[in-house]
Scaffold this active site. Structure first.
Site, short mmCIF file in Angstrom:
data_model
loop_
_atom_site.label_atom_id
_atom_site.label_comp_id
_atom_site.label_asym_id
_atom_site.label_seq_id
_atom_site.Cartn_x
_atom_site.Cartn_y
_atom_site.Cartn_z
N ASP A 47 4.88 -2.14 -9.26
CA ASP A 47 4.66 -1.62 -10.62
C ASP A 47 3.50 -0.62 -10.58
O ASP A 47 2.35 -0.99 -10.36
CB ASP A 47 4.31 -2.79 -11.56
CG ASP A 47 4.17 -2.33 -13.00
OD1 ASP A 47 5.17 -2.39 -13.73
OD2 ASP A 47 3.07 -1.89 -13.38
N TYR A 52 -2.17 5.72 -13.17
CA TYR A 52 -2.90 5.02 -12.09
C TYR A 52 -3.28 6.00 -10.97
O TYR A 52 -4.07 5.67 -10.11
CB TYR A 52 -2.07 3.87 -11.50
CG TYR A 52 -1.64 2.80 -12.48
CD1 TYR A 52 -2.15 2.74 -13.78
CD2 TYR A 52 -0.72 1.83 -12.10
CE1 TYR A 52 -1.73 1.77 -14.67
CE2 TYR A 52 -0.30 0.84 -12.99
CZ TYR A 52 -0.80 0.82 -14.27
OH TYR A 52 -0.38 -0.14 -15.14
N HIS A 110 4.39 3.91 -21.74
CA HIS A 110 3.21 3.10 -21.38
C HIS A 110 2.53 2.45 -22.58
O HIS A 110 2.09 1.31 -22.50
CB HIS A 110 2.22 3.98 -20.60
CG HIS A 110 1.35 3.22 -19.66
ND1 HIS A 110 0.95 3.74 -18.45
CD2 HIS A 110 0.80 1.98 -19.73
CE1 HIS A 110 0.18 2.85 -17.83
NE2 HIS A 110 0.07 1.77 -18.58
P1 NAD Z 1 -4.17 -9.22 -12.96
O1 NAD Z 1 -4.11 -10.29 -13.98
O2 NAD Z 1 -3.08 -9.09 -11.98
O3 NAD Z 1 -5.57 -9.42 -12.27
C1 NAD Z 1 -5.92 -8.78 -11.09
C2 NAD Z 1 -7.26 -9.35 -10.64
O4 NAD Z 1 -7.15 -10.77 -10.54
C3 NAD Z 1 -7.69 -8.87 -9.28
O5 NAD Z 1 -8.40 -7.66 -9.35
C4 NAD Z 1 -8.55 -10.02 -8.80
O6 NAD Z 1 -9.84 -9.89 -9.35
C5 NAD Z 1 -7.89 -11.22 -9.44
N1 NAD Z 1 -6.97 -11.94 -8.52
C6 NAD Z 1 -5.78 -11.53 -8.02
N2 NAD Z 1 -5.24 -12.48 -7.26
C7 NAD Z 1 -6.10 -13.52 -7.27
C8 NAD Z 1 -6.09 -14.80 -6.68
N3 NAD Z 1 -5.09 -15.22 -5.91
N4 NAD Z 1 -7.16 -15.62 -6.91
C9 NAD Z 1 -8.18 -15.23 -7.69
N5 NAD Z 1 -8.23 -14.03 -8.30
C10 NAD Z 1 -7.20 -13.19 -8.08
O7 NAD Z 1 -4.42 -7.83 -13.74
P2 NAD Z 1 -3.78 -6.39 -13.71
O8 NAD Z 1 -3.87 -5.77 -12.37
O9 NAD Z 1 -4.39 -5.64 -14.82
O10 NAD Z 1 -2.26 -6.65 -14.09
C11 NAD Z 1 -1.21 -6.66 -13.14
C12 NAD Z 1 -0.43 -5.39 -13.18
O11 NAD Z 1 0.08 -5.16 -14.48
C13 NAD Z 1 -1.25 -4.12 -12.91
O12 NAD Z 1 -1.62 -3.97 -11.56
C14 NAD Z 1 -0.32 -3.07 -13.44
O13 NAD Z 1 0.73 -2.83 -12.53
C15 NAD Z 1 0.20 -3.75 -14.71
N6 NAD Z 1 -0.57 -3.37 -15.92
C16 NAD Z 1 0.11 -2.74 -16.93
C17 NAD Z 1 -0.56 -2.37 -18.08
C18 NAD Z 1 0.18 -1.69 -19.17
O14 NAD Z 1 -0.45 -1.23 -20.15
N7 NAD Z 1 1.48 -1.58 -19.08
C19 NAD Z 1 -1.94 -2.65 -18.23
C20 NAD Z 1 -2.59 -3.29 -17.20
C21 NAD Z 1 -1.89 -3.68 -16.05
#
Ligand code: NAD
Length: 283
Positions: A47, A52, A110
């Protein structure tokens, strides 16, 4: 491949791996390495988004992997500035160029940016993008029920997914129920609370982690999956990539699921901007 990730059907007849890998905040010059490691860990669903600024790195990783294109599921997103009449096809073409792909599997709006109020005319262009073959499926992110109502009313075409902030503190049950009634799958972004929520300190999460011999992150991902939600947690650490994908050989009980459901804080649990407030001009 270290793990078998199941796919779930979408309302247009396609299907999507229920667990993928998100690359928000992965540095552009790190993205190729990170995505190669994710593919090695077994992820096949990536994704990304124009904003990004790492579509090129995703594309290089795909090319380097040698994995057949039809075994991958690639999502990208139309950024806010590309909303409005006549702009979507060009925005998608530019993303495809950066990715080095002939098509993506899912193309999303988005943010609705309701103050600018051009999301309906943006969506009106999406069915033609699908028909052109440059994206297999079309959907949205961060839409509230009233936004979904308007695009479906205008086009009679429902998005296959709505990608929304969702984690134990923000569950949006009414929106999820509306989506379920319309066959729109919920994709959870920030499924782990973007690292801002102390998952291990949430009592039902900690209890389930102990009971199943799993980490708090695995319990929360499992909770999403058992609700039928699509997730793509982000990490740049290979051991966490494997940990986050290793969630298909245990099951939370109905009581454990209900206890995590009860952590919902409603709007107070939101970690990112409310969709009505998100500024169109951010770029
Ligand atoms: P997420 O909830 O996936 O959190 C990521 C963070 O969680 C990492 O940076 C790390 O600090 C922690 N983490 C990851 N794995 C872990 C583990 N096993 N143990 C402990 N901590 C851990 O947040 P995200 O990246 O914002 O969301 C996932 C994806 O969603 C994004 O990468 C993106 O592709 C998408 N996204 C979309 C929008 C949108 O507006 N459409 C907004 C934000 C994110």
């Amino acid at each position: 491949m270290t793990t078998q990730i199941p796919s779930v059907p979408l309302l247009d007849g396609t299907s999507i791996p229920q667990l993928g890998f998100g690359v928000f905040l992965v540095e552009p010059d790190e993205t190729e390495r990170v995505v190669i490691e994710a593919l090695e860990a077994g992820y096949r669903h990536i994704d990304t988004a124009k904003i990004y600024r790492n579509e090129e790195g995703v594309g290089r990783a795909i090319a380097a992997s040698g994995i057949p294109r039809d075994e991958l599921f690639i999502t990208t997103k139309l950024w806010n500035r590309d909303q409005g009449a006549g702009k979507a096809a060009d925005a998608l073409d530019r993303s495809l160029e950066r990715l080095g792909l002939e098509h993506v599997d899912l193309y999303l709006i988005h943010w609705p940016c309701p103050r600018n109020d051009v999301f309906v005319e943006t969506w009106e262009q999406f069915p033609a993008l699908r028909e052109s073959g440059r994206t297999r499926s079309i959907g949205v992110c961060n839409f509230l029920e009233e936004h979904l109502e308007r695009i479906i009313g205008a086009t009679s075409v429902a998005p296959v997914v709505n990608q929304i902030e969702q984690h134990p503190w923000l569950q949006q049950p009414e929106l999820a129920a509306y989506q379920q009634r319309h066959g729109i799958r919920t994709e959870a972004w920030g499924p782990l609370g973007q690292g801002k929520i102390p998952l291990g300190e949430l009592e039902p999460v900690a209890a389930a982690a102990t009971a199943h011999g799993r980490t708090p992150a695995q319990v929360v991902l499992r909770w999403h999956l058992q609700r039928g939600v699509i997730v793509f947690p982000k990490t740049v650490r290979p051991e966490r990539m494997r940990e986050n994908a290793d969630v298909f050989d245990f099951e939370l009980s109905a009581d454990e699921m209900r206890a995590i459901d009860a952590l919902d804080r409603g709007e107070a649990g939101r970690q990112a901007p409310h969709p009505d407030d998100f500024n169109f001009e951010v770029d």
